[in-house]
Design an enzyme around this catalytic site. Structure first.
Site, PDB file in Angstrom:
ATOM      1  N   ASP A   7      -4.398  16.039 -58.656  1.00  0.00           N
ATOM      2  CA  ASP A   7      -5.098  15.145 -57.741  1.00  0.00           C
ATOM      3  C   ASP A   7      -6.038  15.960 -56.843  1.00  0.00           C
ATOM      4  OD1 ASP A   7      -5.507  12.680 -56.212  1.00  0.00           O
ATOM      5  OD2 ASP A   7      -4.327  13.701 -54.665  1.00  0.00           O
ATOM      6  N   ASP A   9      -7.845  14.606 -53.329  1.00  0.00           N
ATOM      7  CA  ASP A   9      -7.728  14.400 -51.884  1.00  0.00           C
ATOM      8  C   ASP A   9      -6.254  14.422 -51.461  1.00  0.00           C
ATOM      9  OD1 ASP A   9      -8.576  13.995 -49.302  1.00  0.00           O
ATOM     10  OD2 ASP A   9      -9.844  12.298 -49.804  1.00  0.00           O
ATOM     11  N   ASP A 204      -0.295  14.169 -54.066  1.00  0.00           N
ATOM     12  CA  ASP A 204       0.317  13.948 -52.752  1.00  0.00           C
ATOM     13  C   ASP A 204       0.769  12.506 -52.556  1.00  0.00           C
ATOM     14  OD1 ASP A 204      -2.524  13.168 -52.671  1.00  0.00           O
ATOM     15  OD2 ASP A 204      -2.083  12.667 -50.589  1.00  0.00           O
TER      16      ASP A 204
HETATM   17 MG   LIG Z   1      -4.364  12.281 -53.158  1.00  0.00          MG
END
Ligand SMILES: [Mg+2]
Length: 264
Positions: A7, A9, A204
């Site tokens: 991923d 961001d 995240d």
């Molecule tokens: Mg993310």
């Protein structure tokens, strides 16, 4: 050989700030010649723009290592063979991906598809137009379901929030492309050229990254540097109902745990 779907961001950067150890993690992958793709639900940027942004943060990757929900949406439409006329609600990244795949955007005839991503100039007129096309039978495709996004000035509404208004008005649920949809995951795994069981998904967000990895049969690692943090991780894992294989403070911690996990 293991491959990695990573991923962006909250995992490699937060807005305009690189996350500690993101650069050394990418170099670790490159030095070990491990296949990887950076997979993002963000439909607004092209892979080239993402690679440029990463370079500004000291992370050097080729544009070909970036896979966006816009690219996945274009591939999905191509596979459907349901026509080539698209009405788009979105930004440059989506437009360029659709045009590169040969779709005609916003012609004079009714569209076969309404393809929607984030559109920061969304309006009542755009809503009306999209709803009318969907009601008239165009297949409604959504790049990503994210309702809220982190930004420098706080959270802002994402593509999923615009989609909620189109669905409310039309009564039609979209085909969702981005994480946690197995559609983008399958395309990304196919690009790596490895069986899903040999692919690690790192992110995240339990609801998108980890759920997408779990439903696709991949290994998953949650990093506590974005949406999930040390303070909320137990609550988020419980509410998402999916459990990552590894929970890591950051990407350096992932490397340490991965090496041990891989030997076991
Ligand atoms: Mg993310």
């Amino acid at each position: 050989m293991k491959g990695f779907l990573i991923d962006l961001d909250g995992t490699l950067y937060r807005g305009h700030e690189p996350i500690p150890h993101a650069d050394s993690f990418i170099r670790w992958l490159q030095q070990h010649r491990m296949p990887y793709l950076l997979v993002t639900n963000n439909s607004s940027r092209t892979p080239e723009q993402v690679a440029e942004h990463l370079l500004e943060l000291g992370i050097e990757v080729p544009a070909a290592a970036v896979y966006t929900s816009s690219q996945a949406a274009a591939k999905y439409l191509t596979e459907q063979r349901g026509g080539s006329r698209v009405h788009m609600v979105g930004e440059a990244g989506l437009r360029i991906a659709l045009e590169a795949s040969g779709f005609a955007i916003d012609g004079t005839t009714p569209p076969d598809y309404v393809v929607q991503g984030i559109d920061r100039s969304f309006s009542y007129e755009k809503l009306t137009e999209a709803v009318r096309h969907v009601k008239a039978g165009a297949t409604y495709v959504l790049t990503n379901p994210d309702r809220m996004l982190p930004s420098d000035g706080g959270l802002m509404p994402g593509a999923g929030s615009l989609a909620a208004s189109i669905t409310a008005a039309s009564g039609v649920e979209p085909v969702v492309i981005g994480k946690p949809s197995p559609i983008i995951m399958a395309y990304a795994i196919e690009r790596l050229g490895l069986p899903a069981a040999d692919v690690w998904v790192i992110g995240d967000n339990v609801y998108t990254d980890i759920r997408g990895g779990v439903v696709s049969g991949c290994r998953t690692a949650l990093v506590l540097t974005g949406v999930a943090t040390a303070d909320n991780v137990h609550e988020q894992v419980a509410s998402a109902g999916v459990t990552p294989d590894l929970v890591c403070d950051d990407l350096a911690h992932f490397i340490a745990q991965f090496s041990a996990f891989d030997r076991s």
